[in-house]
Design an enzyme around this catalytic site. Structure first.
Site, mmCIF file in Angstrom:
data_model
loop_
_atom_site.group_PDB
_atom_site.id
_atom_site.type_symbol
_atom_site.label_atom_id
_atom_site.label_comp_id
_atom_site.label_asym_id
_atom_site.label_seq_id
_atom_site.Cartn_x
_atom_site.Cartn_y
_atom_site.Cartn_z
ATOM 1 N N SER A 9 14.620 1.415 -39.940
ATOM 2 C CA SER A 9 15.607 1.467 -40.975
ATOM 3 C C SER A 9 15.547 0.475 -42.068
ATOM 4 C CB SER A 9 16.939 1.514 -40.688
ATOM 5 O OG SER A 9 17.833 1.769 -41.826
ATOM 6 N N CYS A 10 16.412 0.484 -43.155
ATOM 7 C CA CYS A 10 16.407 -0.245 -44.067
ATOM 8 C C CYS A 10 17.907 -0.730 -44.109
ATOM 9 C CB CYS A 10 16.086 0.190 -45.603
ATOM 10 S SG CYS A 10 14.526 1.026 -45.466
ATOM 11 N N ASP A 11 18.100 -1.905 -45.079
ATOM 12 C CA ASP A 11 19.749 -2.081 -45.257
ATOM 13 C C ASP A 11 19.750 -2.059 -46.884
ATOM 14 O OD1 ASP A 11 20.813 -2.918 -42.271
ATOM 15 O OD2 ASP A 11 18.797 -3.783 -42.541
#
Length: 432
Positions: A9-11
């Site tokens: 994922s990313c944030d």
């Protein structure tokens, strides 16, 4: 297609007054992608399009609109869309991979990254961008491989959308979606559904579909994340930890969050937000959106992996911006393996000039500790000087458009000089 890899994922983060300092909205995102994937930063000017024009996105063709706004994008260089970006009206969008009970579609449709770019090109407020995205989702669907590989990596998407006044979280599960309005404080998203019972907009059949699948009994209060997430959420444990750590970091600085605070959060390795490993942070973005309409929005991009070893370079929308040639990857036209069937049979060298020099510099930093320390100090001073310049613009309201057209490109040139060993620290930079 081969089995899906585990979720990565990313944030994405946003802070609004009173959590953000100076009556500004501060937006930030780390894009976590395969470590060898090149992320480019490019500017696309506003444009008029003829009636009935078609638009080729990453995999499918859709109807074009008559007018598209100017955008600045940070994107994996093999696709059409973007991981994150902003437009001339101060709208910022970042997306995340999410999974849930609804099966992910492998069929080629619009990528979540395509929807990021489409929202930016077609909307002048955050809520309008949300509407653009959900309308396109209903019409064309989401799906297709999200990685430049024969291995399938597919997911649903969540989005954090912000402008000068407010932010929206939009989370999807197939064609179904829920949205939460954020009018103050802090909010972040990672690769888990996070909208619970505060639902400000939703797909008209969201609840009925959940009832038809047996996920919701129609009696208890409807909780989107609890209803549409996996029954067994153990798969999302890593994301949950990073989501919680990000929220803690935002709250730690609540009331005084600035662009530098957001950069510090994006550089945090202990929390996993600055990701390392097979998937790593390949590009980062921070935007400052003043609530006063006469002040410019300022967008910082790295265009290189690992924000702890990168420079956040400022960009401001003005007419006739110098094209960002040294952060734009080479193109391959119809010979691009992404456009051929079967797709992804080979992988060309997509590195842009800044990426190549940054890559060499990162090796030097590891091999020669003293030289690496000196180089890191220089890029930190360069970044600090640019932040101070931008703060002066916001405080004084004085913008020299003749200089701003070259703002991002000039900063790239200064960064390249550091990597080539030809950069000198000025007395003014030493003072900052």
């Amino acid at each position: 297609m081969a089995a899906r890899p585990p979720p990565r994922s990313c944030d994405t983060f946003v802070a609004l007054p009173p959590a953000a300092a100076g009556g500004r909205v501060v937006f930030g995102k780390n894009s976590d992608r395969p470590r060898d994937e090149v992320q480019e930063v490019l500017h696309c000017p506003a444009a008029q399009h003829p009636p009935g024009a078609a638009l080729q996105c990453t995999y499918i063709e859709i109807e074009q609109v008559r007018h598209t706004y100017a955008v600045v994008l940070s994107r994996p260089s093999w696709l059409w869309g973007a991981e994150m970006g902003a437009n001339e009206h101060g709208v910022c969008i970042g997306n995340e991979a999410v999974w849930g009970r609804e099966e992910v579609c492998d069929d080629e449709a619009l990528l979540g990254m395509d929807l990021v770019r489409l929202g930016l090109e077609r909307a002048d407020t955050a809520e309008k961008a949300l509407t653009v995205i959900v309308d396109l989702l209903e019409k064309y669907g989401q799906g297709g491989n999200c990685m430049e590989s024969h291995m399938a990596f597919t997911y649903h998407n969540s989005f954090l959308i912000a402008d000068r006044k407010e932010a929206w979280v939009l989370e999807t599960s197939g064609k179904y979606w829920a949205a939460e309005k954020v009018e103050g404080g802090v909010r972040n998203i990672s690769n888990q559904l996070s909208i619970t019972t505060k639902i400000d907009r939703q797909h008209p059949e969201l609840k009925e579909y959940a009832k038809s699948k047996g996920w919701w009994d129609g009696e208890k209060e409807f909780d989107f994340a609890a209803t549409y997430s996996y029954v067994n959420t153990a798969r999302m444990t890593t994301s949950r930890g990073r989501y919680c750590e990000g929220y803690k970091l935002l709250n730690k600085h609540k009331g005084s969050i600035t662009s530098e605070t957001m950069m510090e959060i994006l550089r945090d390795k202990e929390s996993g937000i600055n990701m390392e490993g097979g998937f790593m942070t390949t590009g980062s973005m921070v935007s400052v959106l003043p609530q006063e309409p006469n002040l410019p929005c300022i967008h910082f991009f790295t265009g290189t992996p690992d924000p702890a070893r990168s420079v956040f370079k400022p960009f401001i929308f003005v007419p006739d911006v110098t094209q960002l040639l040294k952060t734009t990857s080479p193109t391959f036209g119809h010979d691009d393996p992404v456009k051929k069937q079967p797709r992804f049979q080979s992988k060309p060298d997509r590195r842009h000039e800044l990426y190549k020099k940054h890559e060499s510099a990162a090796v030097a930093m590891e091999a020669m500790k003293d030289k690496g320390k000196e180089m890191l100090q220089k890029i930190q001073m360069l970044e600090k000087s640019k932040i101070n310049e931008m703060e002066s613009i916001l405080e004084n309201g004085c913008l020299d458009t003749n200089q701003v057209v070259n703002l991002f490109s000039q900063c790239v040139e200064e960064e390249l000089k550091i990597y080539k060993g030809r950069y000198r620290i000025t007395p003014q930079q030493q003072l900052t």
